[in-house]
Design a protein around this motif. Structure first.
Motif, mmCIF file in Angstrom:
data_model
loop_
_atom_site.group_PDB
_atom_site.id
_atom_site.type_symbol
_atom_site.label_atom_id
_atom_site.label_comp_id
_atom_site.label_asym_id
_atom_site.label_seq_id
_atom_site.Cartn_x
_atom_site.Cartn_y
_atom_site.Cartn_z
ATOM 1 N N ASN A 196 0.775 -1.263 -0.066
ATOM 2 C CA ASN A 196 0.016 0.138 -0.047
ATOM 3 C C ASN A 196 0.931 1.243 0.213
ATOM 4 O OD1 ASN A 196 -1.295 2.269 2.135
ATOM 5 N ND2 ASN A 196 -2.880 1.308 0.705
ATOM 6 N N LYS A 197 0.565 2.232 -0.589
ATOM 7 C CA LYS A 197 1.290 3.477 -0.810
ATOM 8 C C LYS A 197 1.528 4.284 0.466
ATOM 9 C CE LYS A 197 1.409 8.178 -2.958
ATOM 10 N NZ LYS A 197 0.528 9.193 -3.796
ATOM 11 N N GLU A 198 0.546 4.117 1.201
ATOM 12 C CA GLU A 198 0.830 5.004 2.500
ATOM 13 C C GLU A 198 1.439 4.043 3.623
ATOM 14 O OE1 GLU A 198 -2.706 5.943 5.817
ATOM 15 O OE2 GLU A 198 -2.548 7.495 4.172
ATOM 16 N N ALA A 244 9.771 -10.004 -6.936
ATOM 17 C CA ALA A 244 8.546 -10.329 -7.435
ATOM 18 C C ALA A 244 7.694 -8.987 -7.730
ATOM 19 C CB ALA A 244 7.752 -11.110 -6.614
ATOM 20 N N PRO A 245 6.826 -9.240 -8.647
ATOM 21 C CA PRO A 245 5.815 -8.052 -9.145
ATOM 22 C C PRO A 245 5.047 -7.643 -7.820
ATOM 23 C CG PRO A 245 5.526 -9.852 -10.609
ATOM 24 C CD PRO A 245 6.483 -10.441 -9.546
ATOM 25 N N VAL A 246 4.871 -6.308 -7.678
ATOM 26 C CA VAL A 246 4.444 -5.632 -6.483
ATOM 27 C C VAL A 246 3.189 -5.003 -7.198
ATOM 28 C CG1 VAL A 246 4.546 -3.889 -4.928
ATOM 29 C CG2 VAL A 246 6.651 -5.459 -5.280
ATOM 30 N N HIS A 247 2.044 -5.254 -6.333
ATOM 31 C CA HIS A 247 0.872 -4.833 -6.662
ATOM 32 C C HIS A 247 0.539 -3.588 -5.374
ATOM 33 C CE1 HIS A 247 -3.688 -3.975 -6.764
ATOM 34 N NE2 HIS A 247 -3.359 -4.582 -8.004
ATOM 35 N N LEU A 248 0.302 -2.235 -5.754
ATOM 36 C CA LEU A 248 0.080 -1.228 -4.832
ATOM 37 C C LEU A 248 -1.313 -0.589 -5.000
ATOM 38 C CD1 LEU A 248 3.421 1.014 -5.143
ATOM 39 C CD2 LEU A 248 2.647 0.405 -3.128
ATOM 40 N N SER A 249 -1.806 -0.597 -3.523
ATOM 41 C CA SER A 249 -3.292 -0.094 -3.374
ATOM 42 C C SER A 249 -3.102 1.344 -2.983
ATOM 43 C CB SER A 249 -3.766 -0.847 -2.294
ATOM 44 O OG SER A 249 -3.229 -0.903 -1.006
ATOM 45 N N ASP A 250 -4.073 2.065 -3.209
ATOM 46 C CA ASP A 250 -4.078 3.238 -2.638
ATOM 47 C C ASP A 250 -5.349 4.164 -2.634
ATOM 48 O OD1 ASP A 250 -2.873 6.074 -2.454
ATOM 49 O OD2 ASP A 250 -3.029 6.502 -4.563
ATOM 50 N N ILE A 251 -5.559 4.007 -1.469
ATOM 51 C CA ILE A 251 -7.050 4.062 -0.653
ATOM 52 C C ILE A 251 -7.487 5.354 0.042
ATOM 53 C CG2 ILE A 251 -8.725 3.007 0.633
ATOM 54 C CD1 ILE A 251 -7.867 1.187 -1.569
ATOM 55 N N ASP A 258 -15.151 4.295 -2.406
ATOM 56 C CA ASP A 258 -14.994 3.555 -3.768
ATOM 57 C C ASP A 258 -13.397 2.991 -4.056
ATOM 58 O OD1 ASP A 258 -17.754 4.143 -4.597
ATOM 59 O OD2 ASP A 258 -17.224 6.120 -5.636
ATOM 60 N N ASP A 259 -12.539 3.764 -3.640
ATOM 61 C CA ASP A 259 -11.161 2.967 -3.630
ATOM 62 C C ASP A 259 -11.167 1.508 -3.059
ATOM 63 O OD1 ASP A 259 -10.340 5.481 -4.919
ATOM 64 O OD2 ASP A 259 -9.489 5.936 -3.096
ATOM 65 N N CYS A 260 -11.676 1.432 -2.121
ATOM 66 C CA CYS A 260 -11.731 0.146 -1.280
ATOM 67 C C CYS A 260 -12.292 -0.788 -2.179
ATOM 68 C CB CYS A 260 -12.428 0.252 -0.214
ATOM 69 S SG CYS A 260 -12.866 -1.254 0.956
ATOM 70 N N LEU A 261 -13.613 -0.727 -2.675
ATOM 71 C CA LEU A 261 -14.392 -1.412 -3.741
ATOM 72 C C LEU A 261 -13.528 -1.769 -4.829
ATOM 73 C CD1 LEU A 261 -18.020 0.048 -3.260
ATOM 74 C CD2 LEU A 261 -16.739 -1.842 -1.818
ATOM 75 N N GLU A 262 -12.971 -0.790 -5.471
ATOM 76 C CA GLU A 262 -12.184 -1.081 -6.448
ATOM 77 C C GLU A 262 -10.994 -1.991 -6.384
ATOM 78 O OE1 GLU A 262 -10.061 1.803 -9.880
ATOM 79 O OE2 GLU A 262 -9.053 1.893 -7.876
ATOM 80 N N LEU A 263 -10.628 -2.074 -5.077
ATOM 81 C CA LEU A 263 -9.379 -2.820 -4.746
ATOM 82 C C LEU A 263 -9.918 -4.301 -4.631
ATOM 83 C CD1 LEU A 263 -6.301 -3.424 -4.078
ATOM 84 C CD2 LEU A 263 -7.093 -2.971 -1.378
ATOM 85 N N ILE A 264 -11.184 -4.524 -3.997
ATOM 86 C CA ILE A 264 -11.715 -5.826 -3.842
ATOM 87 C C ILE A 264 -11.946 -6.365 -5.201
ATOM 88 C CG2 ILE A 264 -13.648 -7.108 -3.125
ATOM 89 C CD1 ILE A 264 -13.687 -4.981 -0.789
ATOM 90 N N TRP A 305 -9.303 0.576 8.517
ATOM 91 C CA TRP A 305 -8.874 -0.657 7.723
ATOM 92 C C TRP A 305 -10.001 -0.725 6.671
ATOM 93 C CZ3 TRP A 305 -6.924 -5.805 10.036
ATOM 94 C CH2 TRP A 305 -5.820 -5.678 10.776
ATOM 95 N N TYR A 306 -9.423 -0.776 5.499
ATOM 96 C CA TYR A 306 -10.258 -0.942 4.275
ATOM 97 C C TYR A 306 -10.304 -2.482 3.961
ATOM 98 C CZ TYR A 306 -5.496 -0.211 2.772
ATOM 99 O OH TYR A 306 -4.059 -0.407 2.611
ATOM 100 N N GLY A 307 -10.835 -2.889 3.045
ATOM 101 C CA GLY A 307 -11.182 -4.408 2.675
ATOM 102 C C GLY A 307 -12.427 -4.844 3.136
ATOM 103 N N SER A 308 -12.352 -6.121 3.454
ATOM 104 C CA SER A 308 -13.776 -6.781 4.097
ATOM 105 C C SER A 308 -13.940 -6.260 5.380
ATOM 106 C CB SER A 308 -13.379 -8.043 4.013
ATOM 107 O OG SER A 308 -12.414 -8.699 4.877
ATOM 108 N N ARG A 309 -13.305 -5.583 6.084
ATOM 109 C CA ARG A 309 -13.629 -5.122 7.373
ATOM 110 C C ARG A 309 -14.595 -3.858 7.439
ATOM 111 N NH1 ARG A 309 -12.279 -5.958 12.765
ATOM 112 N NH2 ARG A 309 -11.520 -7.983 12.015
ATOM 113 N N LEU A 310 -14.491 -3.218 6.101
ATOM 114 C CA LEU A 310 -15.402 -2.130 6.101
ATOM 115 C C LEU A 310 -16.756 -2.462 6.210
ATOM 116 C CD1 LEU A 310 -15.615 0.844 5.286
ATOM 117 C CD2 LEU A 310 -15.790 -0.063 2.884
ATOM 118 N N ALA A 311 -17.398 -3.841 5.885
ATOM 119 C CA ALA A 311 -18.612 -4.105 5.856
ATOM 120 C C ALA A 311 -19.204 -4.219 7.648
ATOM 121 C CB ALA A 311 -18.819 -5.808 5.522
ATOM 122 N N LYS A 312 -18.216 -4.208 8.491
ATOM 123 C CA LYS A 312 -18.457 -3.993 9.934
ATOM 124 C C LYS A 312 -18.459 -2.611 10.238
ATOM 125 C CE LYS A 312 -16.120 -8.653 10.778
ATOM 126 N NZ LYS A 312 -15.100 -9.299 11.517
#
Length: 260
Positions: free
Chosen positions: A80-82, A96-103, A107-113, A241-248
């Motif tokens: 993650n960038k931050e 290895a290849p690195v995938h960076l999130s930027d939240i 909407d950014d969270c949903l895009e990452l999922i 915490w973004y990701g699935s925890r956001l549902a809570k």
């Protein structure tokens, strides 16, 4: 494919060996059914707790053991960038290849999922999590729509005192719950002078449980400084915490609003 910084990630197969260096993203991977693919995590990846016993710990979010990560032979490293440093990313890309999130927003969270659903070929599970979050959000928006904004200060650190201001995910969730950020005209996570910068008329003072581990003793101390305000110890994970925890998070925000 692209990551959230619009960087091109060259992946020729579905990654089966994943190193995750962001706790909220580790939890998301678990909820996507990818525990079997996790080979490396940080010491802060505490949800679910049993991962710390079953998966190699490669360091924290700011410092990692590169030799340990290399030995794990990962197909991809998730960052993650931050939360992770630019210097880390540069070294990790040699492994290895690195995938960076930027939240910054929901909407950014949903895009990452959705990205993870595509990257790891778990689209159905990803859509299920996205739908759950959207449903919780809509229900909360119906609950909150007639309620007033509440002037709020959200503290993340002590010595020096630091707050969440504008241009971060915490502020997006504060806005969602109509907690009007008192420091919303500042950027990111500024240091403040508690005696000079905070109006005694602020309505709610929130002390987050992370990254600084605020406790009830800090709540009592600030109550003396701001007798008109409600001073709360709040669950930092449900605000940051973004990701699935956001549902809570939305149910938690409803509880906080009801305390008013």
């Amino acid at each position: 494919m692209k990551d959230q910084l619009n960087r091109t990630i060259q992946i020729n197969y579905i990654p089966k060996r994943i190193v995750s260096l962001v706790p909220s993203q580790t939890e998301l991977l678990y909820d996507l059914g990818l525990e079997i693919s996790l080979v490396g995590i940080t010491k802060f990846c505490v949800h679910p707790q049993h991962l710390l016993s079953n998966i190699a710990i490669v360091g924290g979010t700011k410092q990692v053991h590169y030799h340990k990560i290399k030995a794990l032979n990962p197909d991809i490293i998730l960052c993650n960038k931050e939360e992770n440093t630019a210097e880390m990313i540069e070294e990790l890309e040699k492994i290895a290849p690195v995938h960076l999130s930027d939240i910054y927003t929901i909407d950014d969270c949903l895009e990452l999922i959705k990205m993870y659903g595509s990257l790891f070929s778990v689209e159905v599970k990803a859509e299920g999590i996205i739908t759950s979050i959207k449903n919780q959000q809509l229900e909360f928006q119906e609950f909150i729509k007639e309620q007033p904004k509440v002037k709020t200060a959200y503290f993340i650190w002590k010595n020096p005192w630091m707050v969440a201001a504008d241009n971060n995910f915490i502020n997006a969730l504060l806005r969602e719950a109509k907690f009007e950020n008192y420091f919303g005209d500042l950027d990111r996570y500024p240091e403040i002078d508690l005696e000079k910068d905070l109006d005694k008329d602020v309505e709610v003072v929130m002390l987050s449980t992370e990254p600084f581990p605020f406790k009830e003793e800090h709540v009592q101390a600030l109550k003396l400084k701001f007798p008109k305000a409600k001073v709360w110890l709040v669950d930092g994970e449900l605000f940051s915490w973004y990701g699935s925890r956001l549902a809570k998070s939305f149910k938690y925000f409803k509880t906080l609003r009801s305390k008013l």
